[in-house]
Design an enzyme around this catalytic site. Structure first.
Site, PDB file in Angstrom:
ATOM      1  N   SER A   9      -0.125 -39.651  23.255  1.00  0.00           N
ATOM      2  CA  SER A   9      -1.403 -39.761  23.957  1.00  0.00           C
ATOM      3  C   SER A   9      -1.729 -38.474  24.715  1.00  0.00           C
ATOM      4  O   SER A   9      -1.989 -37.441  24.107  1.00  0.00           O
ATOM      5  CB  SER A   9      -1.364 -40.982  24.880  1.00  0.00           C
ATOM      6  N   ASP A  45      -5.490 -49.939  18.206  1.00  0.00           N
ATOM      7  CA  ASP A  45      -5.418 -49.162  19.440  1.00  0.00           C
ATOM      8  C   ASP A  45      -6.786 -49.161  20.124  1.00  0.00           C
ATOM      9  O   ASP A  45      -7.769 -48.648  19.581  1.00  0.00           O
ATOM     10  CB  ASP A  45      -4.993 -47.727  19.119  1.00  0.00           C
ATOM     11  N   HIS A  65      -1.943 -49.185  21.470  1.00  0.00           N
ATOM     12  CA  HIS A  65      -1.558 -47.962  22.172  1.00  0.00           C
ATOM     13  C   HIS A  65      -0.237 -48.124  22.919  1.00  0.00           C
ATOM     14  O   HIS A  65       0.640 -47.259  22.848  1.00  0.00           O
ATOM     15  CB  HIS A  65      -2.663 -47.566  23.152  1.00  0.00           C
TER      16      HIS A  65
END
Length: 420
Positions: free
Chosen positions: A188, A362, A393
């Site tokens: 991320s 996600d 996620h």
């Protein structure tokens, strides 16, 4: 009949609601709880240990190292040398593993020894280095600035993390090990800061053998409309109010929100509620992926803290169709950047071979934004959608299926040479 102008009253009501909302957020994200005694059910003492204590307790050998950035931030990174299941010679290229937004190095341990990525990579006999960016509880120090009294300490976002923190850690690992290159695994924010580094300092692309990007954040233009997105917008719209209140550090470990969640989610039945609430409020629902035991542990470490400016930067990324620098406003942008709008990052400068793994479910980093990113990067050598259609996620860090769904592809690319 005279026309009555209701705008002033409506504006006043709107402003009052904004101030109340900002005050509520301010309290939850910044107000510390002092001397809280947590009851720890069962044998869960390890969940309040630090990185080296947790790895040592689980039979791994780890070290703590200190890295100082060019602008004076003091970062703590950890080296895991001995994988409990490693029965062969250590592999030649070191691996640098970087966490995401509001996380720390501890996130790679929370899923346990069978699924935590730090354990899995160490077990595969890699020389693993696990980083911490400025502002979390491991990297809350500076050579001259006091984070408790100097607001300037907190004047950073992912832009500075990518420009200073990641290069400093790359240099440190290469200097310490004597390796010519390393493999980088970024989750991320840990991926987006890598892209920022290569955009701003392209010479660092040559120091990386391969970049493995897990649910990479760049722009968040298509992030699902959920409480997370609304929180980002609240930061972006109301940061002046928070600054006026003296708020610079947000969502820190030890603030009201984190302490409340850590205490409230400890029991088995409450951890189940917390598990469900986390997936619904922050991400998307994936039943059974994250265990209740992992949920209890994660809230000891999450959120780990960052700057108000960084959260504002994410709020901006949710409304911009570009991957661009922090927007200070037209007048300050002219002073800082020499133009009225923030410059776009040059993703075409990311010449390192890039592998991208993403989840179809996600809600934070959407498939649309992943594919947009792929269209901008010049050297994507593998694009992989995780087989589980509900992979989201948070699964990247916390799922009980990481060893099955994610690690085999990571391992495949760590043991193969880059394609130049």
């Amino acid at each position: 009949m005279p026309v009555v102008n209701m705008t002033p009253k409506g504006t006043l009501t709107s402003n009052i609601l904004v101030v109340i909302s900002i005050a509520a957020v301010f309290y939850a994200i910044t107000f510390p709880i002092k001397n809280v005694t947590r009851k720890k059910p069962g044998n869960q003492e390890n969940i309040v240990f630090n990185f080296t204590q947790m790895t040592t307790q689980n039979g791994y050998t780890s070290e703590e190292h200190t890295v100082v950035t060019e602008d004076g931030y003091i970062l703590r990174i950890f080296r895991v040398q001995g994988g409990r299941k490693c029965d062969g010679k250590r592999r030649s290229l070191p691996v640098l593993l970087m966490h995401g937004l509001l996380l720390s190095s501890d996130v790679w341990l929370d899923a346990g020894t069978d699924n935590g990525l730090a354990y899995l990579i160490a077990n595969a006999c890699f020389d693993l280095w696990v980083g911490n960016c400025r502002g979390n509880y491991y990297s809350r120090r500076h050579e001259t600035l006091d984070p408790d009294t100097d607001a300037k300490f907190w004047h950073f976002s992912v832009d500075e993390i990518g420009h200073y923190d990641v290069p400093a850690m790359v240099d440190y690992v290469l200097d310490y090990t004597g390796a010519e290159k390393l493999n980088y695994v970024g989750y991320s924010q840990g991926a987006s800061t890598f892209f920022i580094m290569c955009s701003e300092r392209p010479e660092y692309c040559n120091k990386i053998n391969k970049m493995i990007s897990l649910a990479p954040a760049s722009r968040q233009f298509n992030t699902a409309l959920n409480p997370y997105r609304l929180l980002l917008r609240l930061f972006a719209l109301g940061h002046q109010y928070l600054r006026a209140m003296g708020v610079e550090e947000v969502l820190s470990n030890g603030a009201f929100l984190q302490e409340f969640l850590a205490y409230a989610c400890e029991a088995y039945w409450t951890s189940s509620i917390c598990n469900y609430g986390t997936s619904v409020l922050i991400d998307s629902y994936h039943p059974g992926s994250v265990t209740n035991e992992t949920t209890k542990i994660m809230f000891k470490h999450f959120p780990a803290g960052t700057s108000l400016q960084n959260m504002v930067r994410y709020g901006q990324s949710a409304i911009s169709p570009d991957f661009q620098k922090y927007d200070y406003g037209k007048d300050i942008n002219i002073d800082v950047y020499g133009q009225e709008t923030p410059p776009k990052f040059n993703l075409s400068a990311v010449t390192t071979p890039v592998v991208i793994l993403y989840g179809k479910n996600d809600a934070l980093v959407s498939v649309k934004d992943v594919k947009w990113l792929v269209s901008k990067l010049p050297n994507v050598i593998d694009l992989v959608e995780v087989k589980d259609p509900l992979w989201n996620h948070l699964d990247v860090a916390y799922s009980q299926y990481i060893g099955e769904m994610l690690f085999p592809k990571i391992f495949e690319h760590l043991v193969t040479n880059s394609i130049n």
